[in-house]
Design an enzyme around this catalytic site. Structure first.
Site, PDB file in Angstrom:
ATOM      1  N   LYS A 194      62.570 -21.475  12.570  1.00  0.00           N
ATOM      2  CA  LYS A 194      61.823 -20.217  12.690  1.00  0.00           C
ATOM      3  C   LYS A 194      60.325 -20.515  12.747  1.00  0.00           C
ATOM      4  CE  LYS A 194      61.639 -19.545   7.690  1.00  0.00           C
ATOM      5  NZ  LYS A 194      62.174 -18.791   6.528  1.00  0.00           N
ATOM      6  N   ARG A 222      64.532  -8.509  -1.628  1.00  0.00           N
ATOM      7  CA  ARG A 222      63.815  -8.461  -0.362  1.00  0.00           C
ATOM      8  C   ARG A 222      64.788  -7.912   0.683  1.00  0.00           C
ATOM      9  NH1 ARG A 222      61.250 -14.075   1.639  1.00  0.00           N
ATOM     10  NH2 ARG A 222      63.438 -14.270   2.214  1.00  0.00           N
ATOM     11  N   TYR A 266      27.731 -23.169   4.796  1.00  0.00           N
ATOM     12  CA  TYR A 266      27.527 -21.751   4.480  1.00  0.00           C
ATOM     13  C   TYR A 266      27.553 -21.526   2.979  1.00  0.00           C
ATOM     14  CZ  TYR A 266      28.284 -20.548   9.380  1.00  0.00           C
ATOM     15  OH  TYR A 266      28.173 -20.431  10.735  1.00  0.00           O
ATOM     16  N   MET A 305      33.978 -22.397  10.921  1.00  0.00           N
ATOM     17  CA  MET A 305      34.964 -22.075  11.950  1.00  0.00           C
ATOM     18  C   MET A 305      35.395 -23.324  12.718  1.00  0.00           C
ATOM     19  SD  MET A 305      34.661 -19.483  15.192  1.00  0.00           S
ATOM     20  CE  MET A 305      34.852 -17.944  14.317  1.00  0.00           C
TER      21      MET A 305
HETATM   22  C1  LIG Z   1      62.905 -19.920   5.849  1.00  0.00           C
HETATM   23  C2  LIG Z   1      64.266 -19.816   5.328  1.00  0.00           C
HETATM   24  C3  LIG Z   1      64.946 -20.960   4.884  1.00  0.00           C
HETATM   25  C4  LIG Z   1      64.314 -22.324   4.818  1.00  0.00           C
HETATM   26  O1  LIG Z   1      63.577 -22.446   3.638  1.00  0.00           O
HETATM   27  P1  LIG Z   1      62.804 -23.816   3.262  1.00  0.00           P
HETATM   28  O2  LIG Z   1      62.197 -23.528   1.945  1.00  0.00           O
HETATM   29  O3  LIG Z   1      61.772 -23.992   4.328  1.00  0.00           O
HETATM   30  O4  LIG Z   1      63.822 -24.878   3.276  1.00  0.00           O
HETATM   31  C5  LIG Z   1      66.257 -20.793   4.476  1.00  0.00           C
HETATM   32  N1  LIG Z   1      66.848 -19.576   4.477  1.00  0.00           N
HETATM   33  C6  LIG Z   1      66.221 -18.469   4.874  1.00  0.00           C
HETATM   34  C7  LIG Z   1      66.915 -17.162   4.840  1.00  0.00           C
HETATM   35  C8  LIG Z   1      64.904 -18.540   5.308  1.00  0.00           C
HETATM   36  O5  LIG Z   1      64.274 -17.430   5.700  1.00  0.00           O
END
Ligand SMILES: *Cc1c(COP(=O)(O)O)cnc(C)c1O
Length: 378
Positions: A50, A145, A269, A317
């Site tokens: 993802k 969640r 800055y 930046m």
């Molecule tokens: C992102 C995600 C993972 C992976 O988690 P990591 O901590 O990166 O291993 C697993 N399951 C779900 C549902 C996720 O959204």
């Protein structure tokens, strides 16, 4: 090349002159995957790609893991479709399921596995003309969640069955597989629910995969560990290096200016860093518009010409200053590693993340579009 091609060509296609780049070593990705495999021999693995493979490039990552992983997990059904169109045959899991009813036909057509976590999705499924064969039923065991309430499980299973969906995997996500608060209760609930309905399960993320073997079996979902980040940060005994994980992404640049900052003068800055003695300072071509964390304070680790050093003052930046007192041979053009491992030296992404009060996930995901990518060992 016409002017238009130049204007519209992707910024990351060919690195030219500003010295910053992200090197992505896909042999490290495959190595880290084999580490995950070593922890979970009798468990199938979804490689979580993802968020554009945590900033590493989802298509490149998918290709690099082809033949190794049992499947891929991601969010957007249109990305899954692109992977299918590129010839990828393995199972693909949509981690949050569908967001709109139009996606259901696509899920069926391209043989995607979808999570279903809400009544809203269940209604969309019921109204759809065709239905997927296999769904991941997400139950909320304490994260609060996504997911159905535990006591709804029986009723939802019944509805899925009525819709002709018979292949169901129980899924839950741990709020804290690392330090353990609530972990045991979540695992217990998931076990009971899966046991009662005789369902396969998918529970473990990277942290659970490495630390909680009791959560394995079925399918695990490693993400961060594949990219060489430790879900335990700098916890002694569990740093990325100690876990045998290698950085996939190296953000590197060079010194573009040198100066001596006199005692009493300030850098950057807000003048947040003030020299107490005359100090040689290097200016690095990397700033927050490249994805470097602006909230990294003075003292964040940075490697220059093979030596571990520290940043000075605020991140701009396009630039950041670093301390050259312990880098005597530094010159304009000296290599710098912001994170990862390269010519400039090595900086553990988790160490920079900790200095900046964040986690390595955010560093990788924030890599900016303007940084040229160099793909290695694809
Ligand atoms: C992102 C995600 C993972 C992976 O988690 P990591 O901590 O990166 O291993 C697993 N399951 C779900 C549902 C996720 O959204």
């Amino acid at each position: 090349m016409t002017t238009n091609e130049r204007v519209f060509s992707p910024v990351n296609s060919s690195p030219c002159c500003r010295p910053i780049r992200a090197r992505l070593d896909f042999s490290a990705l495959r190595h880290n995957f084999s580490v995950a495999r070593g922890y979970a021999k009798d468990t199938k693995l979804w490689a979580v790609i993802k968020a554009d493979a945590y900033g590493h490039g989802q298509f490149a990552a998918a290709r690099a893991l082809d033949g190794l992983t049992d499947g891929y997990a991601l969010l957007e059904s249109e990305v899954a479709v692109s992977l299918r169109e590129q010839g990828l045959r393995q199972p693909i899991l949509l981690l949050e399921g569908f967001f709109a009813p139009e996606e259901i036909a696509r899920i069926v057509q391209y043989d995607l596995t979808t999570v279903i976590h809400s009544k809203n999705q269940l209604e969309m499924l019921a109204a759809a003309r065709s239905r997927p064969a296999h769904v991941y039923l997400k139950i909320d065991t304490g994260m609060n969640r996504l997911g159905f309430e535990q006591q709804e499980t029986g009723a939802v299973l019944q509805q899925l069955e009525q819709l002709g969906i018979r292949q169901i995997t129980l899924m839950t996500h741990f709020a804290d597989a690392d330090t353990g608060a609530g972990f045991a209760a979540q695992l217990d609930s998931a076990r009971q629910l899966a046991g009662r309905a005789n369902l396969p399960w998918s529970l473990a993320n990277s942290a659970a995969l490495m630390k909680r073997p009791e959560s394995l079996g079925g399918w695990a979902r490693p993400g961060i560990m594949l990219y060489g980040g430790s879900p335990f940060g700098l916890t002694p005994g569990r740093t990325a290096a100690e876990l045998g994980l290698r950085p996939v992404m190296t953000l590197e640049s060079r010194l573009v200016a040198l100066r001596t900052v006199k005692a009493g003068e300030r850098v950057g800055y807000g003048g947040t860093w003030q020299a107490t003695a005359d100090t040689p300072v290097g200016i690095v071509a990397c700033g927050y518009a490249d994805g470097y964390p602006r909230h990294a304070p003075t003292g964040a680790p940075i490697a220059v010409a093979g030596a571990l050093s520290r940043t000075l003052g605020r991140v701009s930046m396009d630039m950041i200053a670093c301390d050259l007192r312990d880098v005597p041979n530094a010159m304009i053009g000296s290599p710098v590693t912001l994170w990862g491992s390269g010519e400039g030296g090595a900086v553990d992404a988790d160490a920079l993340a900790e200095a900046a009060g964040t986690i390595s996930y955010t560093l990788f995901c924030a890599l900016a579009g303007r940084v040229p990518r160099v793909y290695e060992n694809l």
